[in-house]
Design an enzyme around this catalytic site. Structure first.
Site, PDB file in Angstrom:
ATOM      1  N   LYS A 106       0.818  -1.216   0.000  1.00  0.00           N
ATOM      2  CA  LYS A 106       0.000   0.000   0.000  1.00  0.00           C
ATOM      3  C   LYS A 106       0.847   1.259   0.000  1.00  0.00           C
ATOM      4  O   LYS A 106       0.443   2.277  -0.556  1.00  0.00           O
ATOM      5  CB  LYS A 106      -0.940   0.013   1.210  1.00  0.00           C
ATOM      6  CG  LYS A 106      -2.112  -0.944   1.077  1.00  0.00           C
ATOM      7  CD  LYS A 106      -3.227  -0.546   2.024  1.00  0.00           C
ATOM      8  CE  LYS A 106      -4.416  -1.489   1.878  1.00  0.00           C
ATOM      9  NZ  LYS A 106      -5.499  -1.164   2.821  1.00  0.00           N
ATOM     10  N   LYS A 127      -7.517 -10.049  -9.620  1.00  0.00           N
ATOM     11  CA  LYS A 127      -8.632 -10.121  -8.683  1.00  0.00           C
ATOM     12  C   LYS A 127      -9.770  -9.196  -9.117  1.00  0.00           C
ATOM     13  O   LYS A 127      -9.505  -8.109  -9.625  1.00  0.00           O
ATOM     14  CB  LYS A 127      -8.151  -9.687  -7.294  1.00  0.00           C
ATOM     15  CG  LYS A 127      -8.266 -10.764  -6.226  1.00  0.00           C
ATOM     16  CD  LYS A 127      -7.650 -10.309  -4.929  1.00  0.00           C
ATOM     17  CE  LYS A 127      -8.718  -9.933  -3.912  1.00  0.00           C
ATOM     18  NZ  LYS A 127      -8.175  -9.804  -2.547  1.00  0.00           N
ATOM     19  N   LYS A 177     -13.118  -3.318  -7.123  1.00  0.00           N
ATOM     20  CA  LYS A 177     -13.941  -2.146  -7.399  1.00  0.00           C
ATOM     21  C   LYS A 177     -13.100  -1.006  -7.970  1.00  0.00           C
ATOM     22  O   LYS A 177     -13.648  -0.041  -8.495  1.00  0.00           O
ATOM     23  CB  LYS A 177     -14.699  -1.696  -6.145  1.00  0.00           C
ATOM     24  CG  LYS A 177     -13.800  -1.254  -5.017  1.00  0.00           C
ATOM     25  CD  LYS A 177     -14.364  -0.063  -4.324  1.00  0.00           C
ATOM     26  CE  LYS A 177     -13.275   0.710  -3.615  1.00  0.00           C
ATOM     27  NZ  LYS A 177     -11.912   0.177  -3.584  1.00  0.00           N
TER      28      LYS A 177
END
Ligand code: TRP
Length: 336
Positions: A111, A194, A197
């Site tokens: 991240k 994957k 969204k």
């Protein structure tokens, strides 16, 4: 008493991937466990969130859990920021966990990206807050995806060090309940990625807010290959990687139908994908339709969603506060 705690990020719309990968399992666990399901807005702000969007997404997260069938009266749906004990215990855990432990966390590395110095301190301490979420209820089991396994191990390390440092057997060593392989839902456009969204193409995913027509359209346009539906589940990761889109659609079918890939292969193996896609559309619309319409209803009644969160959080405070009080006494804080 077997107690479940799990958390989900309020990061906008949820996809079929979130549903099959997490939420559907959470619904099933209600039978055998006392369950606390948390919308983790404290974790969300480890990356900047626009305040109005965060509020909307927290409500959307709660509405999704209610619509999916979490019994919020018998169990609890709560908002992390409404139970201060999470953040309070996290501070104590920041002083138990070691910098070296945090440095090994792969999610932080992913991240934070290349420029680690610009990541928030909160992002670095993320796993410590996650341990506090779980242990402030002395939860015994935590259902999570494969990607959260390392954080669960850290939670056990923190519990163990706390117990050892203070010479007590206070926190349980929480067991992860890792969801199976069949629940890894991939993009409809690229079976190696994957379902997410954040993918720029809306055709890559099925959103829990999609209409029946949108679901049909997306499944019809989903990428496949020229061959027939496989007549067996993939024997290995190598075999899966040869036809990732085909096995992904089979996996989605199996998860929605609560059956195995082997059973799907037996029933549909050898068919053309056009026919299989029709069956998958019918199944997806039948399973997701009731959830979608309940979400639409809740969308128009944000007050009802807030009431669920307030009630769940209030009942959580009653559980967490005495445990935090005990921790404060153990570490040597004076009684206020
Ligand atoms: N980190 C989890 C995720 O991104 C969310 C989470 C926060 C969580 N606190 C938790 C999951 C406690 C399980 C238990 O998916």
């Amino acid at each position: 008493m077997k107690r479940i705690f799990s958390g989900i990020q309020p990061s906008g719309g949820f996809t079929l991937g979130n549903y099959l990968g997490a939420i559907k399992n959470w619904v099933a666990l209600q039978k055998d466990f006392e369950c606390i399901y948390c919308i983790v807005d404290l974790h969300a702000i480890t990356m900047f969130q626009k305040p109005d969007e965060l509020r909307a997404n927290s409500r959307l997260g709660a509405a999704t859990l209610i619509a999916a069938g979490i019994d919020h009266k018998k169990h609890k749906i709560m908002l992390q920021s409404m139970v201060p004990a999470h953040a309070q215990l996290a501070w104590v855990f920041n002083c138990v966990a070691r910098v070296g432990w945090m440095n090994r966390m792969t999610q932080f590395k992913d991240k934070a990206g290349k420029d680690r110095d610009s990541a928030s301190l909160g992002l670095y301490a993320y796993p410590s807050l996650m341990a506090a979420d779980i242990l402030v209820y002395k939860a015994t089991h935590v259902p999570v995806g494969e990607d959260q396994k390392q954080h669960l191990e850290l939670t056990r390390d923190i519990a163990q060090k706390f117990n050892h440092d203070y010479g007590l057997d206070f926190f349980p060593l929480t067991e992860p309940l890792i969801f199976g392989e069949a629940t890894r839902v991939m993009s409809l456009r690229d079976g190696s990625k994957k379902m997410s969204k954040s993918d720029p193409s809306d055709f890559s995913r099925i959103n829990l807010t999609d209409s029946a027509e949108q679901i049909a359209d997306k499944i019809r346009k989903a990428k496949t290959d020229p061959h027939a539906v496989p007549d067996a589940p993939p024997a290995s990761e190598e075999v899966r990687a040869q036809r990732p889109e085909a096995y992904n659609l089979m996996g989605i079918y199996a998860a929605l139908a609560d059956t195995t890939m082997a059973a799907v292969a037996k029933e549909h193996g050898g068919k053309q994908f056009s026919a299989f896609k029709n069956a998958l559309t019918e199944l997806a619309v039948a399973k997701l339709g009731p959830i979608t319409s309940e979400m639409r209803r809740l969308e128009k009644d944000p007050g009802a969603v807030d009431a669920v969160l307030r009630d769940g959080s209030e009942r959580c405070r009653a559980m967490a506060d005495p445990i935090l009080e005990e921790v404060y006494r153990i570490v040597g804080f004076l009684k206020p």
